[in-house]
Scaffold this active site. Sequence first.
Site, PDB file in Angstrom:
ATOM      1  N   ASN A 230      18.965   2.970 -12.078  1.00 27.67           N
ATOM      2  CA  ASN A 230      18.127   3.912 -12.836  1.00 27.67           C
ATOM      3  C   ASN A 230      16.966   4.484 -12.017  1.00 27.67           C
ATOM      4  OD1 ASN A 230      16.478   1.696 -12.851  1.00 27.67           O
ATOM      5  ND2 ASN A 230      16.453   1.420 -15.062  1.00 27.67           N
TER       6      ASN A 230
ATOM      7  N   HIS B 107      11.130   2.678 -10.741  1.00 26.30           N
ATOM      8  CA  HIS B 107      10.373   1.689 -11.514  1.00 26.30           C
ATOM      9  C   HIS B 107       8.985   2.230 -11.820  1.00 26.30           C
ATOM     10  CE1 HIS B 107       8.164  -1.921 -12.646  1.00 26.30           C
ATOM     11  NE2 HIS B 107       7.239  -1.514 -11.804  1.00 26.30           N
TER      12      HIS B 107
ATOM     13  N   GLU C  19       1.079  -5.553 -10.172  1.00 25.24           N
ATOM     14  CA  GLU C  19       2.088  -5.016  -9.251  1.00 25.24           C
ATOM     15  C   GLU C  19       1.442  -4.324  -8.047  1.00 25.24           C
ATOM     16  OE1 GLU C  19       5.579  -4.472 -12.644  1.00 25.24           O
ATOM     17  OE2 GLU C  19       4.574  -2.685 -11.866  1.00 25.24           O
TER      18      GLU C  19
ATOM     19  N   THR D 213      14.989   3.061 -20.121  1.00 22.90           N
ATOM     20  CA  THR D 213      15.593   2.191 -19.098  1.00 22.90           C
ATOM     21  C   THR D 213      17.046   2.561 -18.826  1.00 22.90           C
ATOM     22  OG1 THR D 213      14.149   0.413 -19.869  1.00 22.90           O
ATOM     23  CG2 THR D 213      16.002  -0.229 -18.485  1.00 22.90           C
TER      24      THR D 213
ATOM     25  N   TYR E 126       9.919  -8.918 -10.203  1.00 19.81           N
ATOM     26  CA  TYR E 126      10.721  -8.991 -11.423  1.00 19.81           C
ATOM     27  C   TYR E 126      10.666 -10.378 -12.068  1.00 19.81           C
ATOM     28  CZ  TYR E 126      12.677  -4.281 -11.040  1.00 19.81           C
ATOM     29  OH  TYR E 126      12.849  -2.915 -11.015  1.00 19.81           O
TER      30      TYR E 126
ATOM     31  N   ARG F  39      15.041   9.678 -15.233  1.00 19.66           N
ATOM     32  CA  ARG F  39      16.311   8.974 -15.473  1.00 19.66           C
ATOM     33  C   ARG F  39      17.272   9.833 -16.294  1.00 19.66           C
ATOM     34  NH1 ARG F  39      13.369   3.225 -16.954  1.00 19.66           N
ATOM     35  NH2 ARG F  39      13.230   2.363 -14.840  1.00 19.66           N
TER      36      ARG F  39
ATOM     37  N   PHE G  29      20.867 -10.443 -15.728  1.00 19.33           N
ATOM     38  CA  PHE G  29      20.940  -9.410 -14.688  1.00 19.33           C
ATOM     39  C   PHE G  29      19.974  -9.650 -13.528  1.00 19.33           C
ATOM     40  CE2 PHE G  29      18.097  -7.783 -18.073  1.00 19.33           C
ATOM     41  CZ  PHE G  29      16.925  -7.528 -17.349  1.00 19.33           C
TER      42      PHE G  29
ATOM     43  N   LYS H 121      13.646   3.303  -6.284  1.00 18.06           N
ATOM     44  CA  LYS H 121      14.552   2.204  -5.946  1.00 18.06           C
ATOM     45  C   LYS H 121      15.563   2.664  -4.881  1.00 18.06           C
ATOM     46  CE  LYS H 121      14.119   0.206 -10.612  1.00 18.06           C
ATOM     47  NZ  LYS H 121      14.849  -0.185 -11.848  1.00 18.06           N
TER      48      LYS H 121
ATOM     49  N   ARG I 275       5.610   6.310 -17.582  1.00 17.02           N
ATOM     50  CA  ARG I 275       6.790   5.782 -18.275  1.00 17.02           C
ATOM     51  C   ARG I 275       7.518   6.897 -19.028  1.00 17.02           C
ATOM     52  NH1 ARG I 275       8.670   0.444 -17.599  1.00 17.02           N
ATOM     53  NH2 ARG I 275       9.155   0.319 -19.818  1.00 17.02           N
TER      54      ARG I 275
HETATM   55  P1  RTP Z   1      11.629  -1.087 -14.453  1.00 21.65           P
HETATM   56  O1  RTP Z   1      10.918  -2.417 -14.714  1.00 21.65           O
HETATM   57  O2  RTP Z   1      12.586  -1.157 -13.303  1.00 21.65           O
HETATM   58  O3  RTP Z   1      10.666   0.047 -14.390  1.00 21.65           O
HETATM   59  O4  RTP Z   1      12.541  -0.749 -15.714  1.00 21.65           O
HETATM   60  P2  RTP Z   1      12.194  -0.881 -17.235  1.00 21.65           P
HETATM   61  O5  RTP Z   1      10.784  -1.381 -17.422  1.00 21.65           O
HETATM   62  O6  RTP Z   1      12.564   0.405 -17.889  1.00 21.65           O
HETATM   63  O7  RTP Z   1      13.218  -1.983 -17.684  1.00 21.65           O
HETATM   64  P3  RTP Z   1      13.083  -3.578 -17.654  1.00 21.65           P
HETATM   65  O8  RTP Z   1      13.424  -4.088 -19.006  1.00 21.65           O
HETATM   66  O9  RTP Z   1      11.774  -3.993 -17.061  1.00 21.65           O
HETATM   67  O10 RTP Z   1      14.257  -3.994 -16.672  1.00 21.65           O
HETATM   68  C1  RTP Z   1      14.081  -3.991 -15.279  1.00 21.65           C
HETATM   69  C2  RTP Z   1      15.292  -3.415 -14.617  1.00 21.65           C
HETATM   70  O11 RTP Z   1      16.380  -4.305 -14.762  1.00 21.65           O
HETATM   71  C3  RTP Z   1      17.580  -3.583 -14.858  1.00 21.65           C
HETATM   72  N1  RTP Z   1      18.251  -3.955 -16.078  1.00 21.65           N
HETATM   73  N2  RTP Z   1      19.515  -4.184 -16.128  1.00 21.65           N
HETATM   74  N3  RTP Z   1      22.098  -4.847 -17.018  1.00 21.65           N
HETATM   75  C4  RTP Z   1      21.110  -4.839 -17.894  1.00 21.65           C
HETATM   76  O12 RTP Z   1      21.255  -5.080 -19.074  1.00 21.65           O
HETATM   77  C5  RTP Z   1      19.779  -4.509 -17.405  1.00 21.65           C
HETATM   78  N4  RTP Z   1      18.689  -4.477 -18.121  1.00 21.65           N
HETATM   79  C6  RTP Z   1      17.702  -4.141 -17.272  1.00 21.65           C
HETATM   80  C7  RTP Z   1      17.253  -2.108 -14.888  1.00 21.65           C
HETATM   81  O13 RTP Z   1      17.469  -1.562 -13.595  1.00 21.65           O
HETATM   82  C8  RTP Z   1      15.774  -2.099 -15.219  1.00 21.65           C
HETATM   83  O14 RTP Z   1      15.127  -0.977 -14.669  1.00 21.65           O
HETATM   84 MG    MG Z   2      10.014  -3.089 -16.437  1.00 23.23          MG
END
Ligand code: RTP
Ligand code: MG
Length: 149
Positions: free
Chosen positions: A112, A115, A126, A91, A49, A102, A57, A9, A85
């Site tokens: 973070n 992705h 994707e 996350t 997303y 991370r 968010f 990112k 992962r």
């Molecule tokens: P990613 O998709 O980016 O690989 O991350 P992830 O699966 O670990 O987490 P995900 O639930 O898919 O969330 C996507 C991205 O959104 C941001 N986020 N912010 N402020 C918040 O509560 C919040 N929750 C998620 C994070 O940057 C996360 O990587």
């Molecule tokens: Mg995700």
Amino acid sequence: MERTFIAVKPDGVQRALVGEIIQRFEAKGFTLVGLKLLNVSRELAEQHYDVHKDKPFFSGLVNFITSGPVVAMVWEGEGVVASARKLIGATNPLSAEPGTIRGDYGVSIGRNLIHGSDAVETAQREIGLWFTDGELATWQPTIAPWLYE
Ligand code: RTP
Ligand code: MG
């Protein structure tokens, strides 16, 4: 062979962690089959997303991911989706284990660094979103017999 989509990112690019992140995937034994640096369009960010479009968010996330260059990659290997992962970590970087990307380099959920696709089907979607077939290389690393029996 299984493939996953990984993106460094804008925070990871700005913090000069691209090389370190690539190194971890290479050293683990995964094969790089796609790689590019790009400024992400709003349309691509919103599609990527899409599952989060109703979350509070979402707009901040799209603003962030479009704020600077991203390094988009496709990595290949047995079990690469779930393993990536694990390499990436939880996350929220404050909850991510030391030894993960991370866990070692991040302090904030909205910054973070990286992705990784969360399932094989998500990875296929994707990869199709971010890369054309012509941008992906099909090759057999010569070390393959030292990685797989
Ligand atoms: P990613 O998709 O980016 O690989 O991350 P992830 O699966 O670990 O987490 P995900 O639930 O898919 O969330 C996507 C991205 O959104 C941001 N986020 N912010 N402020 C918040 O509560 C919040 N929750 C998620 C994070 O940057 C996360 O990587
Ligand atoms: Mg995700």
